[in-house]
Scaffold this motif. Structure first.
Motif, PDB file in Angstrom:
ATOM      1  N   LEU A 123       0.824  -1.319  -0.029  1.00 22.76           N
ATOM      2  CA  LEU A 123       0.030  -0.104   0.008  1.00 22.76           C
ATOM      3  C   LEU A 123       0.885   1.469  -0.067  1.00 22.76           C
ATOM      4  O   LEU A 123       0.609   2.432  -0.669  1.00 22.76           O
ATOM      5  N   ASP A 124       1.973   1.065   0.855  1.00 23.94           N
ATOM      6  CA  ASP A 124       2.896   2.190   0.841  1.00 23.94           C
ATOM      7  C   ASP A 124       3.480   2.460  -0.405  1.00 23.94           C
ATOM      8  O   ASP A 124       3.680   3.630  -1.070  1.00 23.94           O
ATOM      9  N   SER A 184       0.873   3.872  -2.891  1.00 24.89           N
ATOM     10  CA  SER A 184       0.600   5.299  -2.785  1.00 24.89           C
ATOM     11  C   SER A 184       1.680   6.270  -2.825  1.00 24.89           C
ATOM     12  O   SER A 184       1.586   7.419  -2.920  1.00 24.89           O
ATOM     13  N   SER A 185       2.966   5.728  -3.160  1.00 28.33           N
ATOM     14  CA  SER A 185       3.976   6.745  -3.325  1.00 28.33           C
ATOM     15  C   SER A 185       4.580   6.863  -4.757  1.00 28.33           C
ATOM     16  O   SER A 185       5.851   7.083  -5.057  1.00 28.33           O
ATOM     17  N   ARG A 210      -4.517   8.911  -1.209  1.00 25.89           N
ATOM     18  CA  ARG A 210      -4.278   8.976  -2.686  1.00 25.89           C
ATOM     19  C   ARG A 210      -4.543   7.512  -3.297  1.00 25.89           C
ATOM     20  O   ARG A 210      -4.477   7.283  -4.510  1.00 25.89           O
ATOM     21  N   LEU A 211      -5.054   6.526  -2.507  1.00 24.98           N
ATOM     22  CA  LEU A 211      -5.444   5.431  -2.819  1.00 24.98           C
ATOM     23  C   LEU A 211      -7.031   5.136  -2.796  1.00 24.98           C
ATOM     24  O   LEU A 211      -7.654   5.548  -1.751  1.00 24.98           O
ATOM     25  N   ILE A 259      -6.525   1.535   3.775  1.00 26.10           N
ATOM     26  CA  ILE A 259      -6.765   2.341   2.534  1.00 26.10           C
ATOM     27  C   ILE A 259      -7.864   3.657   3.155  1.00 26.10           C
ATOM     28  O   ILE A 259      -7.665   4.857   2.723  1.00 26.10           O
ATOM     29  N   TYR A 293      -6.097   5.761   6.131  1.00 26.89           N
ATOM     30  CA  TYR A 293      -4.770   6.390   6.062  1.00 26.89           C
ATOM     31  C   TYR A 293      -3.892   6.694   4.697  1.00 26.89           C
ATOM     32  O   TYR A 293      -3.079   7.044   4.577  1.00 26.89           O
ATOM     33  N   TYR A 294      -4.790   6.192   3.499  1.00 26.63           N
ATOM     34  CA  TYR A 294      -3.949   6.428   2.152  1.00 26.63           C
ATOM     35  C   TYR A 294      -5.203   7.265   1.394  1.00 26.63           C
ATOM     36  O   TYR A 294      -5.618   6.625   0.345  1.00 26.63           O
TER      37      TYR A 294
END
Ligand SMILES: Cc1cc2nc3c(=O)[nH]c(=O)nc-3n(C[C@H](O)[C@H](O)[C@H](O)COP(=O)(O)OP(=O)(O)OC[C@H]3O[C@@H](n4cnc5c(N)ncnc54)[C@H](O)[C@@H]3O)c2cc1C
Length: 460
Positions: free
Chosen positions: A147-148, A151-152, A195-196, A189, A192-193
């Motif tokens: 996920l990191d 998202s990056s 962008r996803l 997601i 905390y995400y």
């Protein structure tokens, strides 16, 4: 037999731990020496592994330390690599040092099962199993690290590959791991995400048979598929994994191809292959042949139970029926086995093992589950609640029960922990890099492992 016979318990899992616990309780000090040999210093409560992977339970709390729980046994951390029961000698490979032989009087063979794999191209290089706590911790870190990574990056291909999770095998271990990890990723997601989107994820469960969860009736299995599909998960029945390439492209037997950084293999188990290096009788499936009393057939002073034993199922009329490899039988067989050893040491007759399978409970994520127990079918929250209450009542020792309940309570109050401790996959990396930099005065070029570090399962 010796005045103070040595009882050798091979394996400290379900059968090994419960047998040793009962023997240390029932045999007063000095009546026998109980030696438990296992490569791990703990028993693993496998039904909690999916929850440990999903962050609902602390991984340390799903294992039971052998030395603490078995103070009146001798615990050897190492593997039994083979044995000659005719001579009553076992070969031990300790975790450190030279192998040696151990003499014993009574044998309890309880080394369980291992993953049953197939010679599928790329599977050994890219796949991971789901049978031990290390794999559960690894997968939790890996899924969150994906996920990191997604998202990056702005690279749509990298993102798609990172967010595609492939599981092979639809038994309860596979389905629970699949559903629990998806539930955790969805939660992460959503919270905390930014962008996803959960719609970016692709979770694929590949099952060669026309159904999943053979432990429950067909209607419950079909309901489970419907639930998973409604969550956006892709369940492929009658489909096999054909290969996974170095570029992590998964090919399925239905012709589909897609890139996936994650390949989890949960397509069944087979008896521990160490049995082939013993003189114990095995059946065509490689299991130790047992009598209903759990004595190894035709072999004095040898007992077996659990995943690697072919134990006649006295509750079934079908000729040759044996008990299924699951915890429900393992725990009960262990108790009968220990009582039968005590009985024979006291000159009494051993009793046969008999237990009608009660059913199955499986969790499919927080507040979701499926259960079929004594014919009663439960879906959703009631099944999930039954799963938790049943397993907390079964996990060995009060200490572990209390810790698991505390984990659940803390997760309910403070939300679950969704942080990847990716450094656990390669803890020395930073130090080695620093040491090498100090030596040359300049940064070393990135190694192949560095480059792959945020990539496929192989690198974690
Ligand atoms: C993810 C998962 C979820 C599950 N969920 C459920 C469930 O909900 N309900 C259910 O009924 N069952 C469940 N099971 C199945 C259940 O855990 C097994 O049936 C049970 O553990 C079998 O007990 P055992 O003692 O035969 O083997 P294990 O518990 O696996 O113990 C075998 C032990 O032998 C040790 N060993 C291996 N090789 C050697 C060697 N050479 N020398 C010495 N020791 C050795 C191993 O380290 C291990 O500790 C699940 C299994 C998994 C993987």
């Amino acid at each position: 037999m010796a005045q103070r016979p040595v009882v050798l318990v091979v394996g400290g899992g379900y059968v090994g731990l419960y047998t040793a616990l009962r023997l240390q309780k029932r045999l007063s000090r000095g009546r026998a020496e109980i030696v438990v040999v296992d490569p791990q210093p703990h028993m693993t409560y496998q039904p909690f592994l999916p929850e440990a992977a999903a962050g609902s339970v602390e991984p340390r709390h799903v294992v039971v330390p052998l030395r603490r729980t078995l103070p009146r046994c001798r615990v050897v951390t190492g593997a039994v690599t083979g044995l000659d029961h005719a001579e009553k000698r076992a070969r031990i490979a300790p975790i450190e040092g030279e192998p040696y032989e151990l003499s014993y009087d009574v044998l309890v063979m309880a080394a369980g099962s291992v993953a049953r794999t197939l010679p599928i191209p790329g599977l050994a290089e890219h796949g991971i199993g789901f049978k031990n706590v290390g794999e559960a911790i690894y997968l939790r870190n890996h899924v969150l690290a994906r996920l990191d990574a997604a998202s990056s990056t702005d690279d749509p291909e990298v993102r798609r590959r990172a967010l595609t999770f492939t599981f092979v095998g639809g038994g309860y271990a596979g389905v629970e791991a699949f559903a629990e990890l998806e539930d955790m990723a969805r939660y992460a997601i959503t919270h905390y995400y930014p962008r996803l989107s959960t719609a970016d994820m692709r979770w694929v469960l590949v099952e060669a048979m026309g159904r999943i969860l053979p432990e429950v009736d067909l209607d419950m299995a079909a309901w489970t598929v419907k639930q998973l599909t409604a969550r956006g998960m892709d369940v492929r029945l009658n489909t096999r994994l054909e290969s996974i390439s170095d570029g992590c492209v998964v090919t399925l037997s239905d012709g589909d191809e897609f890139a996936s950084d994650t390949l989890v293999w949960t397509a069944g188990t087979k008896p521990n292959p160490m049995l082939t290096r013993t003189d114990l009788p095995v059946d065509e499936r490689g299991r130790v042949v047992c009598e209903p009393t759990l004595q190894v057939r035709g072999v004095p002073d040898a007992w077996s139970a659990g995943d690697l034993a072919a134990v006649p199922d006295l509750t079934k009329e079908a000729p040759g029926a044996t008990t299924a490899p699951n915890a429900q039988h393992a725990v009960r067989q262990a108790k009968r086995l220990a009582d039968n050893i005590v009985a024979t040491l006291e000159g009494r007759e051993p009793e046969p093992y008999r237990h009608a399978y009660a059913g199955s409970v499986a969790s499919l994520g927080l507040h979701k589950g499926v259960a079929q127990v004594y014919g009663v079918k439960l879906k959703g929250w009631p099944a999930w609640f039954m799963h938790r209450t049943y397993h907390v009542s079964r996990v060995p020792t009060f200490n572990r029960k209390a810790r698991v309940v505390a984990d659940w309570t803390l997760a309910a109050v403070f939300r679950r922990e969704v942080i990847s401790l990716g450094q656990l996959q390669d803890p020395r990396r930073e130090f080695v890099q620093a040491a090498n930099t100090g030596r040359t005065g300049s940064l070393p070029p990135p190694s192949a492992e560095d480059k792959a570090q945020s990539g496929s399962l192989r690198a974690g």
